[in-house]
Design a protein around this motif. Structure first.
Motif, PDB file in Angstrom:
ATOM      1  N   LYS A   8      31.494  33.816  45.062  1.00  4.65           N
ATOM      2  CA  LYS A   8      32.243  32.953  44.151  1.00  4.65           C
ATOM      3  C   LYS A   8      31.343  32.249  43.152  1.00  4.65           C
ATOM      4  O   LYS A   8      31.705  32.070  41.993  1.00  4.65           O
ATOM      5  N   ASP A   9      30.143  31.839  43.587  1.00  3.87           N
ATOM      6  CA  ASP A   9      29.273  31.129  42.650  1.00  3.87           C
ATOM      7  C   ASP A   9      28.812  32.027  41.515  1.00  3.87           C
ATOM      8  O   ASP A   9      28.559  31.571  40.396  1.00  3.87           O
ATOM      9  N   LEU A  10      28.743  33.355  41.774  1.00  7.68           N
ATOM     10  CA  LEU A  10      28.387  34.283  40.705  1.00  7.68           C
ATOM     11  C   LEU A  10      29.599  34.614  39.833  1.00  7.68           C
ATOM     12  O   LEU A  10      29.474  34.760  38.615  1.00  7.68           O
ATOM     13  N   ILE A  11      30.766  34.718  40.465  1.00 11.76           N
ATOM     14  CA  ILE A  11      31.983  34.983  39.706  1.00 11.76           C
ATOM     15  C   ILE A  11      32.236  33.870  38.704  1.00 11.76           C
ATOM     16  O   ILE A  11      32.654  34.103  37.561  1.00 11.76           O
ATOM     17  N   ARG A  12      31.969  32.624  39.110  1.00  3.81           N
ATOM     18  CA  ARG A  12      32.235  31.486  38.237  1.00  3.81           C
ATOM     19  C   ARG A  12      31.416  31.525  36.958  1.00  3.81           C
ATOM     20  O   ARG A  12      31.774  30.882  35.975  1.00  3.81           O
ATOM     21  N   GLU A  13      30.338  32.271  36.982  1.00  2.48           N
ATOM     22  CA  GLU A  13      29.507  32.388  35.786  1.00  2.48           C
ATOM     23  C   GLU A  13      30.052  33.419  34.827  1.00  2.48           C
ATOM     24  O   GLU A  13      29.525  33.591  33.724  1.00  2.48           O
ATOM     25  N   ARG A  14      31.103  34.140  35.228  1.00  7.17           N
ATOM     26  CA  ARG A  14      31.677  35.194  34.402  1.00  7.17           C
ATOM     27  C   ARG A  14      33.167  34.916  34.198  1.00  7.17           C
ATOM     28  O   ARG A  14      33.993  35.261  35.042  1.00  7.17           O
ATOM     29  N   PRO A  15      33.536  34.290  33.089  1.00  8.94           N
ATOM     30  CA  PRO A  15      34.944  33.932  32.860  1.00  8.94           C
ATOM     31  C   PRO A  15      35.896  35.108  32.985  1.00  8.94           C
ATOM     32  O   PRO A  15      37.010  34.961  33.491  1.00  8.94           O
ATOM     33  N   SER A  16      35.464  36.282  32.540  1.00  9.11           N
ATOM     34  CA  SER A  16      36.361  37.438  32.603  1.00  9.11           C
ATOM     35  C   SER A  16      36.701  37.812  34.040  1.00  9.11           C
ATOM     36  O   SER A  16      37.794  38.300  34.331  1.00  9.11           O
ATOM     37  N   MET A  17      35.742  37.569  34.969  1.00  9.55           N
ATOM     38  CA  MET A  17      36.004  37.892  36.370  1.00  9.55           C
ATOM     39  C   MET A  17      36.945  36.868  37.001  1.00  9.55           C
ATOM     40  O   MET A  17      37.773  37.208  37.844  1.00  9.55           O
ATOM     41  N   VAL A  18      36.825  35.605  36.594  1.00 10.08           N
ATOM     42  CA  VAL A  18      37.774  34.593  37.073  1.00 10.08           C
ATOM     43  C   VAL A  18      39.181  34.949  36.597  1.00 10.08           C
ATOM     44  O   VAL A  18      40.152  34.888  37.351  1.00 10.08           O
ATOM     45  N   GLN A  19      39.295  35.358  35.338  1.00 14.11           N
ATOM     46  CA  GLN A  19      40.591  35.733  34.804  1.00 14.11           C
ATOM     47  C   GLN A  19      41.141  36.992  35.489  1.00 14.11           C
ATOM     48  O   GLN A  19      42.342  37.253  35.440  1.00 14.11           O
ATOM     49  N   GLY A  20      40.269  37.751  36.134  1.00 15.43           N
ATOM     50  CA  GLY A  20      40.724  38.902  36.899  1.00 15.43           C
ATOM     51  C   GLY A  20      41.645  38.516  38.042  1.00 15.43           C
ATOM     52  O   GLY A  20      42.504  39.304  38.458  1.00 15.43           O
ATOM     53  N   LEU A  21      41.499  37.292  38.567  1.00 13.25           N
ATOM     54  CA  LEU A  21      42.421  36.802  39.589  1.00 13.25           C
ATOM     55  C   LEU A  21      43.845  36.758  39.026  1.00 13.25           C
ATOM     56  O   LEU A  21      44.813  37.123  39.697  1.00 13.25           O
ATOM     57  N   LEU A  22      43.935  36.301  37.778  1.00 15.06           N
ATOM     58  CA  LEU A  22      45.234  36.222  37.101  1.00 15.06           C
ATOM     59  C   LEU A  22      45.773  37.619  36.795  1.00 15.06           C
ATOM     60  O   LEU A  22      46.966  37.899  36.962  1.00 15.06           O
ATOM     61  N   LEU A  23      44.882  38.500  36.375  1.00 15.37           N
ATOM     62  CA  LEU A  23      45.294  39.874  36.063  1.00 15.37           C
ATOM     63  C   LEU A  23      45.888  40.555  37.281  1.00 15.37           C
ATOM     64  O   LEU A  23      46.856  41.322  37.172  1.00 15.37           O
ATOM     65  N   ASN A  24      45.347  40.280  38.465  1.00 11.11           N
ATOM     66  CA  ASN A  24      45.889  40.875  39.687  1.00 11.11           C
ATOM     67  C   ASN A  24      47.345  40.499  39.897  1.00 11.11           C
ATOM     68  O   ASN A  24      48.129  41.294  40.417  1.00 11.11           O
ATOM     69  N   ALA A  25      47.711  39.278  39.506  1.00  9.55           N
ATOM     70  CA  ALA A  25      49.113  38.870  39.615  1.00  9.55           C
ATOM     71  C   ALA A  25      49.969  39.584  38.574  1.00  9.55           C
ATOM     72  O   ALA A  25      51.063  40.071  38.879  1.00  9.55           O
ATOM     73  N   TYR A  26      49.485  39.662  37.344  1.00  9.67           N
ATOM     74  CA  TYR A  26      50.245  40.375  36.307  1.00  9.67           C
ATOM     75  C   TYR A  26      50.545  41.808  36.741  1.00  9.67           C
ATOM     76  O   TYR A  26      51.631  42.333  36.488  1.00  9.67           O
ATOM     77  N   LEU A  27      49.570  42.449  37.370  1.00  5.18           N
ATOM     78  CA  LEU A  27      49.740  43.843  37.756  1.00  5.18           C
ATOM     79  C   LEU A  27      50.782  44.030  38.858  1.00  5.18           C
ATOM     80  O   LEU A  27      51.241  45.147  39.097  1.00  5.18           O
ATOM     81  N   ARG A  28      51.158  42.951  39.536  1.00  3.71           N
ATOM     82  CA  ARG A  28      52.125  43.039  40.636  1.00  3.71           C
ATOM     83  C   ARG A  28      53.552  42.667  40.219  1.00  3.71           C
ATOM     84  O   ARG A  28      54.445  42.621  41.067  1.00  3.71           O
ATOM     85  N   ILE A  29      53.789  42.403  38.942  1.00  2.28           N
ATOM     86  CA  ILE A  29      55.134  42.071  38.494  1.00  2.28           C
ATOM     87  C   ILE A  29      56.050  43.289  38.685  1.00  2.28           C
ATOM     88  O   ILE A  29      55.749  44.369  38.178  1.00  2.28           O
ATOM     89  N   PRO A  30      57.144  43.151  39.421  1.00  5.88           N
ATOM     90  CA  PRO A  30      57.980  44.327  39.728  1.00  5.88           C
ATOM     91  C   PRO A  30      58.525  45.039  38.494  1.00  5.88           C
ATOM     92  O   PRO A  30      58.713  46.254  38.516  1.00  5.88           O
ATOM     93  N   THR A  31      58.775  44.291  37.422  1.00  4.52           N
ATOM     94  CA  THR A  31      59.362  44.906  36.235  1.00  4.52           C
ATOM     95  C   THR A  31      58.325  45.577  35.340  1.00  4.52           C
ATOM     96  O   THR A  31      58.627  45.933  34.191  1.00  4.52           O
ATOM     97  N   ASN A  32      57.119  45.782  35.845  1.00  6.15           N
ATOM     98  CA  ASN A  32      56.139  46.575  35.094  1.00  6.15           C
ATOM     99  C   ASN A  32      56.574  48.035  34.992  1.00  6.15           C
ATOM    100  O   ASN A  32      56.067  48.791  34.167  1.00  6.15           O
ATOM    101  N   SER A  33      57.490  48.445  35.855  1.00  7.55           N
ATOM    102  CA  SER A  33      58.001  49.820  35.829  1.00  7.55           C
ATOM    103  C   SER A  33      59.428  49.819  36.365  1.00  7.55           C
ATOM    104  O   SER A  33      59.895  48.825  36.917  1.00  7.55           O
ATOM    105  N   TYR A  34      60.114  50.935  36.179  1.00  3.35           N
ATOM    106  CA  TYR A  34      61.485  51.078  36.683  1.00  3.35           C
ATOM    107  C   TYR A  34      61.454  51.651  38.097  1.00  3.35           C
ATOM    108  O   TYR A  34      60.681  52.560  38.384  1.00  3.35           O
TER     109      TYR A  34
END
Length: 591
Positions: free
Chosen positions: A34-60
């Protein structure tokens, strides 16, 4: 033998010269502390991306195949098996427990980490990034709570329960054996997350050109136009915004007001749902904001093909990426003569739900419907959404013959990719896709997560229940006004002023049925019917029917597939595997 001995000696030398930690621990590139991830904003935002990828309406997923609206011609299809008696707590194609809870875990991690990373060297810009990311996180957590309640909320031991509420990331030391919170407590948490998100997010993301448009809390800290656009500008389009969060609240409030989840018929819940949807619609001009081209949003070719990055057509509130050129939907659903698999077969039940062009239901004596010409003078949406016998389809306009005695594989039950009902799905598909192996071409497709028509229908349903068909609460439009506009857009009642609508506009119960039917038609094949029937506590067991055509004009309705549901199945189950692990989880009654 000597070669084998040399290899063994080389391996031993490698082991002796390599530390134990190097052999056992993953490479730094694979798993970051975690201390290394915090130095990389894009990797922190990857936590958020993981949620976006799980939205059921991403596909039919075409859950309509588990309802009276459609069947599948794939006999191994999960929804087919679910609808015909196999739905259980250990077999649930509609399950959202694990995916939604995984998303919430990532979101809770994001809330913990978002303030530990520097996103920009300028303090006010850094704060804007933190505000946006935090707002997105709260908005998505509300969204996944809605999906969990929709799929797994229900009566257990005489009490209406939701799901366990997790507000912090779980670790190996966490107590996972948490009981389900009440449905009301879950809704309160959802609304709390909505409010927190709305405090942090702009209504929409777009580039501004005037400092006066910057919120004072940022402007007073020295934010300029370029700084603001960097965080809240065009590049952020399609991320969760204030408008999307308002829409999530409207969806969830409709669920909470519906008969299966509003056991006391609390009218304030209907009023809340109408207000939340009404506020959203007021921002686009109320009924005048209904997109005139919204019926065929999936096939408005010039709009879709010319759509700029992140932009939406007027009908779309939120969408995923514009895929293209692709042909996946067409491969699944075109009829066999167009090289498709014909997967989703609309039912006669759904066909019968489309009124006549004069607005009357086909069972009304004033409709003019005749069984000898069942598709004549019908609601134009019927031919737009469903491929009927004799319709033309595909890039060359091939005539599709679905009759039992068809001379092509498009006919009823001809081959395993043929229709089982006498119909194929047309909606969502682009007819300019060519699946011919010799001249295969794909096209761009819109994948909406939310359409404005859904929210007009939410408003109509809730306003009718809260205030009646003709009243408008604090808004300038009523349930009647919305339904009239939707039907006019579809081409209904052009010659008679929609006499049927006028005949029911003072009858709340009749208007309720009409609104539900309009929702069935307008949102068909978009994943609503399965959830709507259950939240309405409606009949799930209506047999799926089809149409057999012989000798060109001999029509007979046939039973295609029984629907085997029990009364308790208006609520979905808690997964069997979760109850094996956690004794505190109470199962919904009947499962």
């Amino acid at each position: 033998m000597k070669i084998k001995m040399n290899i063994k000696l080389a391996i031993m030398a490698l082991v002796l010269t390599t530390s134990c930690s190097d052999l056992i621990d993953p490479a730094v590139e694979n798993i970051q502390r975690k201390d290394l991830i915090r130095e990389r904003p894009s990797m922190v935002q990857g936590l958020l991306l993981n949620a976006y990828l799980r939205i059921p309406t991403n596909s039919y997923n075409f859950s309509e195949m588990a309802t009276d609206d459609a069947v599948s011609n794939d006999l191994d299809n999960g929804f087919l098996n679910m609808a015909t008696g196999q739905w259980a707590s250990n077999f649930n194609p509609a399950d959202r427990w694990n995916s939604a809870n995984s998303a919430i875990q990532y979101l809770n991690e994001m809330l913990m980490e978002v303030g530990n990373t520097e996103y920009a060297s300028k303090p006010v810009v850094n704060q804007m990034f933190m505000d946006r990311l935090t707002g997105e996180t709260y908005g998505l957590r509300a969204l996944f709570m809605y999906y969990l309640l929709q799929a797994h909320g229900g009566l257990a031991g005489g009490e209406l329960l939701g799901v366990p509420i997790f507000l912090e990331p779980q670790t190996v030391d966490s107590d996972f054996n948490i009981p389900r919170a009440t449905f009301e407590a879950c809704m309160a948490q959802l609304y709390s997350d909505v409010e927190k998100a709305l405090e942090l997010l702009p209504m929409d993301y777009y580039n501004i050109n005037n400092e006066s448009l910057i919120p004072s809390k940022y402007r007073e800290e020295g934010t300029g136009v370029n700084d603001y656009n960097r965080v809240f500008g065009d590049d952020a389009k399609q991320l969760v915004s204030g408008r999307i969060v308002q829409a999530i609240r409207a969806q969830a409030s409709l669920l909470a007001a519906s008969p299966s989840f509003n056991l006391d018929n609390d009218q304030t819940k209907w009023a809340d749902a109408a207000t939340y949807a009404g506020n959203l619609l007021n921002d686009i001009g109320g009924v005048s904001g209904l997109d005139p081209n919204g019926v065929t949003w999936y096939n408005n070719r010039s709009v879709i093909d010319g759509l700029g990055a992140g932009n939406n057509p007027p009908e779309i509130l939120w969408r995923g990426s514009v895929g293209g050129p692709t042909n996946n939907l067409e491969t699944q659903n075109f009829p066999p003569t167009l090289y498709g698999e014909g997967l989703v077969n609309p039912t006669q039940n759904l066909v019968d739900a489309f009124p006549m062009a004069n607005g009357y239901p086909i069972g009304d004596p004033a409709s003019g419907y005749t069984e000898d010409t069942p598709y004549a003078n019908r609601d134009p949406r019927l031919a737009q959404f469903i491929l009927l016998n004799g319709s033309t389809a595909g890039p060359t306009g091939v005539s599709i013959n679905t009759a039992l005695d068809s001379d092509t594989n498009d006919g009823l039950n001809k081959v395993e990719t043929s229709t089982r009902t006498g119909y194929y799905m047309r909606k969502l598909l682009r007819q300019d896709v060519n699946l011919d192996p010799v001249a295969n071409t794909g096209q761009r497709h819109l994948q909406p997560r939310m359409r404005y028509t859904e929210f007009f229908l939410i408003y109509a349903e809730a306003a009718n229940e809260a205030w009646g068909p003709m009243a408008s609460g604090s808004f300038g439009f009523s349930a009647y006004d919305v339904i009239k506009a939707i039907r006019e857009r579809a081409g209904i009642g052009a010659d008679n002023g929609d006499a049927y609508l006028e005949s029911v506009k003072s009858d709340q119960a009749a208007m309720r049925e009409l609104i539900r039917n309009e929702r069935r038609l307008e949102l068909s094949f978009e994943g609503f019917r399965f959830w709507d029937l259950r939240r309405w506590d409606a009949d799930l067991t209506e047999t799926a029917q089809g149409m057999r055509i012989e000798n060109e004009n001999e029509y007979s309705v046939i039973n295609v597939e029984n629907r085997v549901y029990q009364d308790y199945m208006i609520y979905g189950p808690v997964p069997y595997s979760e109850r094996l692990k956690f004794s505190a989880l109470q199962q919904n009654t009947g499962w």
